[in-house]
Design an enzyme around this catalytic site. Structure first.
Site, short mmCIF file in Angstrom:
data_model
loop_
_atom_site.label_atom_id
_atom_site.label_comp_id
_atom_site.label_asym_id
_atom_site.label_seq_id
_atom_site.Cartn_x
_atom_site.Cartn_y
_atom_site.Cartn_z
N ASN A 211 -2.85 0.52 -13.65
CA ASN A 211 -3.55 -0.48 -13.14
C ASN A 211 -5.26 -0.50 -12.60
OD1 ASN A 211 -4.67 1.74 -11.03
ND2 ASN A 211 -2.84 2.04 -10.91
N PHE A 324 -5.02 6.19 1.60
CA PHE A 324 -5.40 4.15 1.41
C PHE A 324 -4.37 3.45 1.70
CE2 PHE A 324 -10.16 3.18 0.61
CZ PHE A 324 -10.89 4.24 0.83
N LYS A 338 2.75 3.45 6.73
CA LYS A 338 1.83 4.82 5.26
C LYS A 338 1.69 5.39 6.01
CE LYS A 338 2.10 1.74 1.46
NZ LYS A 338 0.71 0.22 0.57
O1 PMT Z 1 -11.07 2.68 -6.75
P1 PMT Z 1 -11.68 0.95 -7.10
O2 PMT Z 1 -11.86 -0.28 -8.26
O3 PMT Z 1 -12.90 0.98 -6.67
O4 PMT Z 1 -10.14 0.38 -6.32
C1 PMT Z 1 -10.71 0.25 -4.80
C2 PMT Z 1 -8.72 0.94 -4.26
C3 PMT Z 1 -8.79 -0.59 -4.00
C4 PMT Z 1 -7.69 1.59 -4.96
C5 PMT Z 1 -8.97 1.25 -3.54
O5 PMT Z 1 -9.59 1.18 -1.74
C6 PMT Z 1 -7.86 1.95 -2.54
O6 PMT Z 1 -6.51 1.24 -1.72
N1 PMT Z 1 -6.65 3.04 -3.04
C7 PMT Z 1 -4.93 2.71 -2.27
C8 PMT Z 1 -4.17 2.38 -3.67
C9 PMT Z 1 -2.86 2.52 -3.54
O7 PMT Z 1 -2.01 3.44 -4.21
O8 PMT Z 1 -2.12 1.71 -2.61
P2 PMT Z 1 -0.61 2.35 -1.69
O9 PMT Z 1 -0.71 2.06 -0.67
O10 PMT Z 1 0.11 2.12 -2.46
O11 PMT Z 1 -0.61 3.63 -1.24
C10 PMT Z 1 -0.69 4.29 -0.26
C11 PMT Z 1 -1.83 5.65 -0.22
O12 PMT Z 1 -0.94 6.71 -0.78
C12 PMT Z 1 -2.55 5.83 -1.12
O13 PMT Z 1 -3.61 6.46 -0.65
C13 PMT Z 1 -2.26 6.64 -3.02
O14 PMT Z 1 -3.17 7.37 -3.26
C14 PMT Z 1 -1.58 7.45 -1.84
N2 PMT Z 1 0.08 7.53 -3.21
C15 PMT Z 1 0.01 6.62 -3.39
C16 PMT Z 1 1.73 6.51 -4.83
C17 PMT Z 1 2.24 7.97 -4.95
N3 PMT Z 1 3.01 8.45 -5.76
N4 PMT Z 1 1.36 8.97 -4.64
C18 PMT Z 1 -0.11 8.86 -3.59
O15 PMT Z 1 -0.93 10.14 -3.33
#
Ligand code: PMT
Length: 422
Positions: A211, A324, A338
């Site tokens: 990504n 996040f 979440k």
């Molecule tokens: O890195 P940059 O270019 O500065 O961009 C920042 C960002 C957009 C990546 C950051 O601000 C952000 O939003 N990070 C979370 C991205 C994400 O994966 O969001 P999600 O909504 O899909 O996941 C929710 C949370 O679960 C996140 O904390 C993620 O780390 C966690 N997760 C998700 C999937 C997984 N298999 N394991 C996880 O731990």
């Protein structure tokens, strides 16, 4: 850094009093609770109504004008201040403070407050250089008053020399640095684990699913936690920026690698911030050699990756968890879902469809949620500023729910991170 801080802004009768209006506006916009105290001469330069409108607080001139019969207003204000700044400060107020005079509201509050005091003098160059003024300033310095030095240039009186009041932007920077410094030790001795960047899920030796995460957000959080005294471990996937100094770096590639790296360190961690963009799925198989072009279509079977954050939420004991959420619609609803599903303390949502927010940018537009809903919504700011604000939010008083009649220097003892301070 300024949000919720009570700042006493003393304005005395210099022509530069108009600059204090701009300063009031900037501090209020930064979220500070500004209380303006004016001398009679200052009120001849700029009307109190201007300061009242900009600060949204009553302006105080008269010691005997108590707005609340239940409180002695000069003592109340002096006690509530996080910091006091006098700008412009005339030779007269410097002389009064140096000699402990208290004959109006401003000088009385300055004598009564135990908050740090900053002074930005502004006056004619000869008044500034006069031995009496210099001696008064030295007396105040010796007592811990900090000076924001005047600039050199054309003065309102027509002279050229030292005596121009520092610009409002410079004063804001000094106050920001003051609050930042105060927070610098708040995570001392704490172990913070931050994940950043995107994971890479290999299809074959030359192709992968990933990504657009650059790691900037996570790296800024690691730096902010380090600046507050924490021992920081940064678990980074694919990134496009150089790592901050003074943090331990663990490089990982896939979601499974990140899972191992996080889980093996979780037990000895106090605070986890999951800013990484982790792939929800990975190819079921990674081909040992480059996949050959064969038919018109190619089907790749994906299998689910473990949700690292969700598992942390299930395993946690005393750890504080910040997740996040990168969203493209229904920000609040998805963020709260979440937060609850993954059992986080705080969840930072960014709408990645907004200009300047989310993946790859140097700025972000974040909203911080806890179980009760929105805690703080930041405007578009640099990722550095967003990170500092997020880490500060962890440590701040939970407004309303944990009241304290007197402020404590260790706000962690009743802030979000109370769990870390036990
Ligand atoms: O890195 P940059 O270019 O500065 O961009 C920042 C960002 C957009 C990546 C950051 O601000 C952000 O939003 N990070 C979370 C991205 C994400 O994966 O969001 P999600 O909504 O899909 O996941 C929710 C949370 O679960 C996140 O904390 C993620 O780390 C966690 N997760 C998700 C999937 C997984 N298999 N394991 C996880 O731990």
């Amino acid at each position: 850094m300024m949000k919720g801080k009570t700042i006493l802004l003393g304005v005395t009768g210099g022509i530069a009093a108009y600059k204090a209006a701009a300063l009031t506006s900037k501090l209020s916009q930064a979220g500070a609770n500004v209380h303006v105290l004016m001398t009679e001469s200052a009120a001849k330069m700029v009307g109190p109504a201007t300061f009242q409108a900009l600060s949204r607080n009553a302006v105080r001139l008269d010691t005997f004008e108590d707005s609340h019969p239940g409180a002695v207003s000069h003592i109340d204000l002096a006690d509530r201040a996080d910091v006091a700044v006098i700008t412009p400060a005339t030779a007269n107020i410097l002389a009064k403070m140096a000699h402990g005079l208290a004959d109006d509201m401003l000088s009385t509050v300055m004598l009564a407050t135990t908050a740090p005091i900053y002074v930005a003098p502004a006056m004619n160059v000869h008044m500034y250089e006069n031995a009496a003024t210099q001696q008064n300033m030295q007396t105040l310095r010796d007592r811990g008053v900090q000076f924001i030095e005047p600039g050199v240039g054309l003065l309102a009186c027509g002279y050229v020399g030292k005596g121009r009041m520092a610009e409002p932007e410079e004063i804001v920077d000094v106050l920001k640095a003051h609050f930042q410094e105060k927070m610098s030790g708040h995570l001392a001795g704490k172990r913070v684990l931050v994940t950043a960047g995107g994971t890479v899920e290999r299809l074959d030796p030359v192709r992968y699913l990933t990504n657009d995460s650059s790691g900037k957000m996570g790296f800024a959080i690691a730096a902010a936690a380090r600046d507050m005294g924490a021992k920081v471990t940064l678990i980074a996937g694919k990134t496009a920026v150089s790592i901050p100094d003074g943090v331990e770096l663990v490089n990982v590639v896939s979601a499974l690698d990140m899972y191992e790296a996080v889980m093996s360190r979780f037990a000895e961690t106090d605070l986890v911030v999951k800013a990484a963009a982790v792939a929800d799925y990975r190819p079921e198989e990674t081909a040992p050699g480059k996949i050959k072009k064969t038919g018109d279509t190619l089907t790749v079977k994906l299998v689910k990756n473990p949700d690292i954050l969700q598992e942390l939420g299930q395993r946690r004991s005393t750890q504080f968890l910040i997740g996040f959420a990168a969203e493209t619609e229904r920000l609040e609803e998805n963020a709260l879902d979440k937060l609850r599903r993954k059992n986080c303390d705080l969840l930072v949502a960014n709408d990645v469809t907004r200009e300047g927010a989310g993946f790859g940018t140097d700025t972000n537009l974040i909203s911080i949620f806890d179980r009760n809903g929105l805690v703080e919504e930041l405007p578009l700011v640099s990722k550095k500023e967003a990170a500092e604000r997020l880490i500060a939010a962890c440590c701040e008083t939970h407004v309303g729910s944990r009241s304290s009649s007197r402020r404590s220097d260790c706000f962690c003892s009743y802030g979000y991170l109370s769990v870390l301070c036990r």
